[in-house]
Design an enzyme around this catalytic site. Structure first.
Site, PDB file in Angstrom:
ATOM      1  N   GLY A  11      46.010  -5.196  58.579  1.00  0.00           N
ATOM      2  CA  GLY A  11      44.838  -4.348  58.390  1.00  0.00           C
ATOM      3  C   GLY A  11      45.171  -2.877  58.255  1.00  0.00           C
ATOM      4  CG  ASP A  59      44.652  -1.160  63.201  1.00  0.00           C
ATOM      5  OD1 ASP A  59      45.111  -0.005  63.156  1.00  0.00           O
ATOM      6  OD2 ASP A  59      44.126  -1.722  62.229  1.00  0.00           O
TER       7      ASP A  59
END
Length: 563
Positions: free
Chosen positions: A251, A219
């Site tokens: 993530g 991200d």
């Protein structure tokens, strides 16, 4: 050619189009094996022709098709032509339960006549018809309005080769590159070389050359791209460039959220990557909320995922040392942080959503707390009354000092240092106006709610459904719901109870745990003022300057390739 005796419908014509497209073709490896192929607006039906009645039949949903191409064979003496359709339907996993997208290729040989060009034109006609029909059958959520990427879509794909376990480039080559070729998506691959490389690139790029910007990373790289776009003079137009995400980090929260919102079966790791590649190829574009975040240093940045302080931020940053194990780094970081659980002092205030005025504590809805008295809710930092305790006074002194100095030391070396401070002219000409936020040195409006508690284990504001691939934080959230989903956990929670909460997040069941220390509220804006002298604040997983911070959501400011 003779009409199929097993289906005497006179309205159909082989290798013609009357209501549906119908043809009879040979197998690419065995010319004696023949298939009847029927194309409708929603499906491609293939039946093996045989002397016995019936015959085996398979039906492919065109919503699962990413592309189809026509071509000549490698043998110049072969007068036939070929067309191949590429499907990624959900099928049962081979070694485990559940469904996952799996690649299926269907290829046919066209040999109507001895003239190669005539056969090639027929193959091209079928390939074009399949592509056109499949484009109209892209998976869509009910009630959601989508735009579509232009065809062909000129795509810049930014890859961080160091994200996750350092395998992003290899994952792209193994799982995405071929699919983009099948879908006829032209792309330029850009390998980032250092932190903020992507940010600098998109800030200066001629965006008229691109129809989409796609990130193959975690991200953090998308965070760079969004802020680079928002720093441009033409930010209003630049931020409308469709953004895509391919999970290549640890993530992968946005990728998991996009997949979840497509209402597809759960997917992880390479399966999630394949699903996100499929979403990119289908080319539907929806809205993406952005959150404007103001720091006490005067810096302003834009967030698409989360703002975190306390336990979540600590785990995110401290688990960097376990990056080599991939997504397991977060579990390892959680266990380590649980062993030395910290409590943070600070003040929290927020502007609740009027349409949803209930506070959810421990997973049970109850009426929202009675608004604070004006003398308390009219300021953050608090105005201290005559009965203020010495402990509260000390906390207030620290907060006030932070606001005046606009900076506080942080032991981390990962602080973003090149955020451009916002100026009054920026607010007028180069950035959206944060109409819900007063200055950080001003009290919050009386319409805001000030949280009574001042001791927290964590504060998390999130605007997607997932915080990581396996952390389903807000089951009902979408990328364009116009909300900040605010969670906080107050002091007093035991280590086992906190661990149970995080384990329950894998299935989105944490709000049903009945934990009295967990609070969830839907908000439009918030302010957080840490009083603890040491701590970490992250925005989209990136460390920012530690100190007072406030944020406001801007619904639908950006555009996201989704399904």
């Amino acid at each position: 050619m003779e009409k199929d005796a097993s289906d005497p419908d006179p309205s159909r014509q082989r290798n013609g189009f009357v209501g549906v497209l119908y043809g009879e073709f040979s197998d690419t490896l065995n010319d004696s094996v023949r298939y009847s192929v029927r194309l409708t607006e929603s499906a491609l039906t293939i039946r093996r022709m045989s002397s016995s009645p019936g015959g085996s039949q398979v039906v492919f949903n065109l919503a699962d098709c990413v592309g189809c191409r026509a071509y000549r064979g490698p043998d110049s003496a072969d007068h036939g032509a070929y067309f191949t359709a590429y499907f990624y339907p959900f099928k049962r996993r081979w070694m485990s339960a559940g469904l996952a997208r799996q690649r299926v290729e269907q290829c046919f040989r066209v040999a109507l006549v001895q003239e190669p060009l005539v056969n090639l034109r027929e193959a091209e006609r079928w390939a074009r018809a399949i592509r056109d029909a499949s484009a109209l059958q892209a998976p869509r959520r009910d009630g959601v309005t989508y735009a579509e990427l232009r065809r062909p879509c000129r795509t810049m794909i930014l890859v961080n080769p160091h994200s996750g376990r350092g395998q992003a480039l290899q994952l792209f080559t193994d799982h995405v590159q071929g699919m983009l070729t099948e879908a006829s998506v032209p792309y330029t691959l850009v390998i980032t070389e250092h932190q903020n490389h992507a940010r600098e690139l998109v800030r200066k790029a001629d965006l008229s050359q691109w129809d989409a910007l796609v990130i193959m990373s975690g991200d953090g790289l998308l965070f760079e791209v969004i802020n680079g776009l928002m720093e441009r003079e033409d930010w209003q137009q630049a931020i409308q460039t469709p953004l895509g995400i391919l999970p290549g980090g640890s993530g992968n929260a946005l990728a998991a959220s996009v997949h979840h919102c497509s209402q597809s079966p759960p997917a992880w790791n390479e399966e999630l990557l394949l699903c996100c590649g499929f979403t990119l190829c289908k080319g539907l574009v929806g809205s993406l909320d952005l959150v404007s975040v103001h720091l006490a240093t005067g810096q302003r940045l834009f967030s698409f995922l989360s703002l975190a302080w306390g336990f979540v931020a600590d785990v995110d940053i401290e688990s960097e040392r376990y990056r080599h194990v991939g997504a397991l780094r977060f579990l390892m970081g959680t266990l380590v942080r649980l062993a030395t659980l910290r409590v943070y002092q600070g003040r929290l205030a927020y502007l609740p959503v009027k349409e949803a005025p209930t506070l959810q504590r421990g997973g049970v809805n109850r009426p929202s707390s009675t608004p604070q008295q004006p003398s308390l809710c009219s300021s953050l930092p608090c105005r201290l009354g005559p009965n203020t305790s010495p402990k509260q006074s000390a906390r207030h002194s620290r907060i006030s000092t932070n606001l005046n100095q606009h900076s506080i030391s942080n032991s981390s070396n990962n602080v973003l240092t090149n955020m451009r401070p916002e100026t009054p002219s920026d607010r007028k000409t180069t950035s959206p106006v944060d109409s819900l936020l007063p200055g950080l040195d001003q009290p919050v409006p009386e319409s805001w709610t000030v949280v009574k508690e001042e001791d927290f284990v964590l504060v998390l504001a999130i605007y997607q459904s997932h915080l990581a691939e396996d952390l389903w934080m807000v089951p009902g959230a979408t990328a364009d719901d116009g909300l900040i989903h605010l969670f906080y956990v107050t002091a007093g929670i035991s280590r086992p109870a906190l661990l149970r909460l995080f384990l329950a997040m894998e299935k989105g069941a944490h709000l049903a745990c009945g934990c009295p220390h967990l609070v969830y509220e839907k908000v439009r804006a918030l302010r957080l003022e840490p009083a603890s002298p040491q701590g970490v604040i992250t925005v989209d997983g990136e460390v920012v300057d530690y100190g007072p911070v406030q944020a406001q959501v801007h619904p639908g400011l950006a555009r996201l390739i989704c399904g």
